[in-house]
Motif scaffolding. Structure first.
Motif, mmCIF file in Angstrom:
data_model
loop_
_atom_site.group_PDB
_atom_site.id
_atom_site.type_symbol
_atom_site.label_atom_id
_atom_site.label_comp_id
_atom_site.label_asym_id
_atom_site.label_seq_id
_atom_site.Cartn_x
_atom_site.Cartn_y
_atom_site.Cartn_z
ATOM 1 N N UNK A 157 6.902 -6.708 -3.718
ATOM 2 C CA UNK A 157 8.209 -6.389 -2.578
ATOM 3 C C UNK A 157 9.207 -7.529 -2.815
ATOM 4 N N UNK A 158 8.843 -8.646 -2.816
ATOM 5 C CA UNK A 158 9.567 -9.714 -2.869
ATOM 6 C C UNK A 158 10.660 -9.706 -3.726
ATOM 7 N N UNK A 159 10.293 -9.277 -5.019
ATOM 8 C CA UNK A 159 11.258 -9.149 -6.232
ATOM 9 C C UNK A 159 12.184 -8.222 -6.281
ATOM 10 N N UNK A 160 12.205 -7.432 -4.859
ATOM 11 C CA UNK A 160 13.653 -6.583 -4.795
ATOM 12 C C UNK A 160 14.862 -7.336 -4.709
ATOM 13 N N UNK A 161 14.728 -8.943 -4.503
ATOM 14 C CA UNK A 161 16.015 -9.537 -4.100
ATOM 15 C C UNK A 161 16.481 -10.260 -5.594
ATOM 16 N N UNK A 197 16.822 -7.373 4.214
ATOM 17 C CA UNK A 197 16.507 -6.584 5.252
ATOM 18 C C UNK A 197 15.236 -5.726 4.851
ATOM 19 N N UNK A 198 15.457 -5.086 3.779
ATOM 20 C CA UNK A 198 14.654 -4.047 3.352
ATOM 21 C C UNK A 198 13.227 -4.470 2.935
ATOM 22 N N UNK A 199 13.274 -5.674 2.211
ATOM 23 C CA UNK A 199 12.116 -6.407 1.796
ATOM 24 C C UNK A 199 11.377 -6.840 3.023
ATOM 25 N N UNK A 200 12.210 -7.422 4.191
ATOM 26 C CA UNK A 200 11.238 -7.961 5.237
ATOM 27 C C UNK A 200 10.392 -6.749 6.205
ATOM 28 N N UNK A 201 11.381 -5.485 6.115
ATOM 29 C CA UNK A 201 10.795 -4.500 6.654
ATOM 30 C C UNK A 201 9.450 -4.085 5.769
ATOM 31 N N UNK A 202 9.523 -3.912 4.613
ATOM 32 C CA UNK A 202 8.662 -3.375 3.756
ATOM 33 C C UNK A 202 7.422 -4.237 3.799
ATOM 34 N N UNK A 203 7.600 -5.465 3.768
ATOM 35 C CA UNK A 203 6.784 -6.518 3.722
ATOM 36 C C UNK A 203 5.963 -6.406 4.959
ATOM 37 N N UNK A 204 6.460 -6.422 6.378
ATOM 38 C CA UNK A 204 5.733 -6.195 7.709
ATOM 39 C C UNK A 204 5.127 -5.275 7.855
ATOM 40 N N UNK A 240 3.121 -2.687 -8.043
ATOM 41 C CA UNK A 240 4.504 -2.890 -8.459
ATOM 42 C C UNK A 240 4.783 -1.238 -7.701
ATOM 43 N N UNK A 241 3.931 -0.241 -8.193
ATOM 44 C CA UNK A 241 4.264 1.223 -7.745
ATOM 45 C C UNK A 241 4.009 1.181 -6.204
ATOM 46 N N UNK A 242 3.061 0.724 -5.587
ATOM 47 C CA UNK A 242 3.127 0.887 -4.035
ATOM 48 C C UNK A 242 4.390 -0.027 -3.563
ATOM 49 N N UNK A 248 11.233 1.880 -0.611
ATOM 50 C CA UNK A 248 12.083 2.806 -0.621
ATOM 51 C C UNK A 248 12.033 3.540 0.902
ATOM 52 N N UNK A 249 10.940 3.434 1.462
ATOM 53 C CA UNK A 249 10.568 3.891 2.822
ATOM 54 C C UNK A 249 11.425 3.096 3.583
ATOM 55 N N UNK A 250 11.319 1.652 3.511
ATOM 56 C CA UNK A 250 12.063 0.889 4.385
ATOM 57 C C UNK A 250 13.644 1.005 4.434
#
Ligand code: ZN
Length: 256
Positions: A157-161, A197-204, A240-242, A248-250
């Motif tokens: 998830x973190x790797x999106x940045x 922002x996307x990363x934080x939402x997906x992570x939480x 990685x798939x998850x 993408x949901x976030x």
């Protein structure tokens, strides 16, 4: 030129160049080297004779084959002659020197802007939920507790940045070469902020659903059981798939 000439007052030729290249908004060149540097900046430069203007000449093992004479710039400072002086006098008007002064100011502004963008992105890093959770940081970047056990899902998830952060670095380099505008750097910074922002939402989301914790357990169990590379690789791919799904949901939830 002998050593004395370098320290003595400039020759008549150099003095003539100095007065031709002086402008109230620019520092006044004092030496032949200063004159050459200003001429270089104004586009008066000779292709390097050592590397024929390619910038490369020398063993690849030494400085990656960079030409020793021009330092890989492909150009060298021009030799000062009376002919050149006439050309410079004909081409370099006060208006051109004024425009050059504007460009220097613009460069300084762009450099400050790029430094600001990079600093904000660096500081924002410790505020990501990922860094706070996995590196035990508080929102100011100080350490407030132990790092959490490793999780593939969290790292994925973190790797999106990664891509937008690298794009910002490229943009800053291009700006320093005058190849892109200051606005491009701000746009690149905004892309990093959006990704986080996307990363934080997906992570939480993954934290509150218990998926991160389950993943941490799985990593620890596989390690304890001495899982094979293939088994680990399969688990990594699934994470990685998850992560892609969660990101993408976030992204959708944030209207990205
Ligand atoms: Zn060269």
């Amino acid at each position: 030129m002998n050593a004395a000439a370098k320290t003595a007052k400039p020759s008549a030729l150099t003095a003539a160049f100095i007065s031709t290249l002086s402008h109230p908004r620019l520092s006044t060149p004092a030496t032949e080297q200063d004159v050459q540097a200003r001429l270089f900046a104004l586009g008066f430069k000779d292709a390097c004779g050592r590397c024929c203007g390619t910038g490369s000449y020398g063993p690849l093992s030494v400085l990656g084959g960079k030409c020793f004479k021009c330092n890989g710039r492909s150009y060298v400072g021009v030799r000062l002659t009376w002919d050149l002086l006439n050309r410079v006098r004909a081409e370099v008007s006060a208006e051109i020197l004024n425009a050059y002064a504007d460009r220097l100011i613009e460069c300084k502004r762009a450099k400050a802007l790029a430094a600001g963008a990079e600093k904000r992105v660096r500081e924002g890093y410790s505020r990501t939920l990922f860094m706070q959770h996995f590196y035990g940081l508080d929102s100011n970047g100080g350490r407030n507790r132990e790092a959490a056990p490793f999780s593939w899902l969290a790292y994925a998830i973190h790797a999106n940045e990664k891509a937008p952060t690298e794009a910002l670095t490229v943009c800053v380099v291009r700006l320093s070469r005058g190849e892109c505008a200051a606005d491009d750097v701000l746009a690149a910074e905004a892309a990093v902020v959006r990704a986080r922002r996307v990363q934080d939402l997906a992570f939480s989301a993954a934290m509150s659903s218990g998926e991160i914790e389950a993943d941490q357990r799985k990593v620890a169990e596989m390690k304890a059981a001495g899982a094979s590379y293939d088994e680990e690789e399969a688990a990594r791919r699934a994470a990685w798939k998850r992560a892609d799904e969660l990101l993408s949901l976030a992204g959708m939830a944030l209207g990205e």
